[in-house]
Scaffold this motif. Structure first.
Motif, PDB file in Angstrom:
ATOM      1  N   LEU A 133      -5.191 -74.237 -42.348  1.00 16.35           N
ATOM      2  CA  LEU A 133      -4.056 -73.982 -43.236  1.00 16.35           C
ATOM      3  C   LEU A 133      -2.758 -74.480 -42.610  1.00 16.35           C
ATOM      4  N   ILE A 134      -2.585 -74.263 -41.329  1.00 15.23           N
ATOM      5  CA  ILE A 134      -1.380 -74.736 -40.633  1.00 15.23           C
ATOM      6  C   ILE A 134      -1.321 -76.258 -40.663  1.00 15.23           C
ATOM      7  N   ARG A 137      -0.416 -77.440 -44.220  1.00  8.76           N
ATOM      8  CA  ARG A 137       1.008 -77.228 -44.484  1.00  8.76           C
ATOM      9  C   ARG A 137       1.871 -78.239 -43.742  1.00  8.76           C
ATOM     10  N   SER A 138       1.489 -78.547 -42.504  1.00  5.30           N
ATOM     11  CA  SER A 138       2.236 -79.518 -41.715  1.00  5.30           C
ATOM     12  C   SER A 138       2.169 -80.897 -42.377  1.00  5.30           C
ATOM     13  N   LYS A 140       1.553 -81.551 -45.537  1.00  6.54           N
ATOM     14  CA  LYS A 140       2.293 -81.478 -46.803  1.00  6.54           C
ATOM     15  C   LYS A 140       3.793 -81.628 -46.547  1.00  6.54           C
ATOM     16  N   THR A 141       4.305 -80.927 -45.536  1.00 10.02           N
ATOM     17  CA  THR A 141       5.722 -81.013 -45.201  1.00 10.02           C
ATOM     18  C   THR A 141       6.095 -82.437 -44.794  1.00 10.02           C
TER      19      THR A 141
END
Length: 190
Positions: A133-134, A137-138, A140-141
């Motif tokens: 998940l991390i 998210r990274s 995606k950012t």
């Protein structure tokens, strides 16, 4: 003029205390009536003054019925809490040392559940999911930042193109105006 905050402590002056009791009693009974009407609940309020006078309010005209319901509820709660405490006590009362309790806990952690996974496997799986998940998210950012950067660059190019077009329009309009002036001068000469 607003109200001042009243410090909650015993009022020393007897007359002031009696006046505050009467006003607050009326307010409390009013609020009890409002909550019973608004929320359609049974409400009972019993107030005994320091002179021994009884003041009461009941939303369904039967204070004794509400009190009986309250007593039966309290008795049921006592029975339920007694039933819950006995099995928990007997569950752990067989362990003489903390070591035995720890061993039993470790065995329970290593036992498999319905899915065939031990608790330690589930914890490991949860950690892997958190890591994934991390990473997502990274990523995606990072993609959003790159997209925003590309849009800013496009915006700059479009602004430069707009400025270039405006300059061309100004030059063209000046040339057109100049040629109109020459033509009108030329027409005036003939």
């Amino acid at each position: 003029m607003g109200r001042r905050k009243v410090e909650i402590k015993r009022i020393q002056d007897k007359n002031c205390r009696q006046v505050a009791f009467c006003k607050r009693r009326k307010g409390l009974l009013k609020k009890a009536k409002e909550i019973s009407v608004l929320c359609d609940v049974d409400v009972a309020v019993v107030i005994i003054s320091n002179r021994g006078r009884l003041h009461e309010f009941s939303s369904n005209n039967s204070l004794t019925e509400i009190l009986q319901r309250y007593e039966s509820h309290v008795e049921a709660e006592k029975e339920n809490s007694a039933e819950i405490q006995v099995p928990e006590h007997s569950k752990y009362s067989g362990f003489t040392t903390m070591g035995e309790l720890l061993q039993t806990t470790e065995r329970q952690l290593e036992e498999t559940n319905d899915d065939g996974l031990a608790v330690t496997d589930l914890i490991h799986l949860e950690n892997e999911l958190q890591t994934a998940l991390i990473q997502v998210r990274s990523r995606k950012t990072h993609l959003l930042l790159e997209s925003a950067k590309g849009l800013h660059e496009k915006e700059k190019l479009l602004q430069e193109e707009k400025k270039h077009l405006e300059d061309n329009v100004n030059i063209t309009s000046q040339n057109l105006l100049f040629s109109c002036m020459i033509n009108s001068t030329f027409v005036m000469l003939f």
